[in-house]
Design a protein around this motif. Structure first.
Motif, PDB file in Angstrom:
ATOM      1  N   ILE A   3      48.409 -26.566  47.557  1.00  0.00           N
ATOM      2  CA  ILE A   3      47.245 -27.419  47.833  1.00  0.00           C
ATOM      3  C   ILE A   3      46.711 -27.124  49.229  1.00  0.00           C
ATOM      4  N   GLU A   4      47.599 -27.160  50.196  1.00  0.00           N
ATOM      5  CA  GLU A   4      47.181 -26.958  51.585  1.00  0.00           C
ATOM      6  C   GLU A   4      46.571 -25.573  51.786  1.00  0.00           C
ATOM      7  N   GLU A   5      47.191 -24.549  51.207  1.00  0.00           N
ATOM      8  CA  GLU A   5      46.671 -23.186  51.343  1.00  0.00           C
ATOM      9  C   GLU A   5      45.287 -23.052  50.721  1.00  0.00           C
ATOM     10  N   GLN A   6      45.100 -23.612  49.532  1.00  0.00           N
ATOM     11  CA  GLN A   6      43.806 -23.498  48.855  1.00  0.00           C
ATOM     12  C   GLN A   6      42.714 -24.271  49.595  1.00  0.00           C
ATOM     13  N   LEU A   7      43.038 -25.442  50.090  1.00  0.00           N
ATOM     14  CA  LEU A   7      42.048 -26.212  50.847  1.00  0.00           C
ATOM     15  C   LEU A   7      41.614 -25.443  52.094  1.00  0.00           C
ATOM     16  N   GLU A   8      42.581 -24.821  52.757  1.00  0.00           N
ATOM     17  CA  GLU A   8      42.274 -24.052  53.964  1.00  0.00           C
ATOM     18  C   GLU A   8      41.469 -22.803  53.627  1.00  0.00           C
ATOM     19  N   GLU A   9      41.916 -22.058  52.611  1.00  0.00           N
ATOM     20  CA  GLU A   9      41.231 -20.819  52.230  1.00  0.00           C
ATOM     21  C   GLU A   9      39.793 -21.066  51.797  1.00  0.00           C
ATOM     22  N   GLN A  10      39.547 -22.227  51.193  1.00  0.00           N
ATOM     23  CA  GLN A  10      38.211 -22.523  50.685  1.00  0.00           C
ATOM     24  C   GLN A  10      37.357 -23.291  51.696  1.00  0.00           C
TER      25      GLN A  10
ATOM     26  N   GLU B 133      34.448 -32.700  48.167  1.00  0.00           N
ATOM     27  CA  GLU B 133      34.849 -31.304  48.375  1.00  0.00           C
ATOM     28  C   GLU B 133      35.058 -30.620  47.025  1.00  0.00           C
ATOM     29  N   GLN B 134      34.355 -29.517  46.817  1.00  0.00           N
ATOM     30  CA  GLN B 134      34.552 -28.746  45.591  1.00  0.00           C
ATOM     31  C   GLN B 134      35.616 -27.692  45.857  1.00  0.00           C
TER      32      GLN B 134
END
Length: 102
Positions: free
Chosen positions: A17-24, A97-98
């Motif tokens: 979750i944290e990685e995807q939120l940051e990457e996006q 947030e999408q």
């Protein structure tokens, strides 16, 4: 799944979750306190993802509602068949947030 596998699995979920939120490029803060992972949005609203160890479940609470997930067939699935990642995407969207977790 035993208790150790349960904790390891959920910690991997939180990391993803944290990685995807940051990457996006999402404007959020993530915090882990014990068995609770919190995503805080720019407007201070939150999504809470927490462990329910006695039930070996993963719970999700947000503006979009509350869901309880059990690990079946290598996925976190609610009793109504909803998948965790889809519910989390919908919850993030409800908070402005999408995000794509697929």
């Amino acid at each position: 799944m035993n208790i150790a596998e349960y904790h390891q699995n959920i910690e991997q979920v939180w990391l993803q979750i944290e990685e995807q939120l940051e990457e996006q490029g999402c404007d959020v803060d993530c915090d882990t306190q014990g068995s609770v992972f919190t995503i805080t949005f720019a407007d201070r609203s939150q999504i809470v993802v927490n462990k329910q160890e006695p039930l070996l479940e993963l719970w999700l609470a947000s503006k979009a509602g509350g869901f309880h997930f059990a690990f079946k067939n290598n996925q976190w699935i609610a009793q109504d068949g909803k998948l965790f990642w889809q519910c989390l995407e919908q919850a993030c969207l409800a908070h402005g947030e999408q995000v794509n977790f697929s």
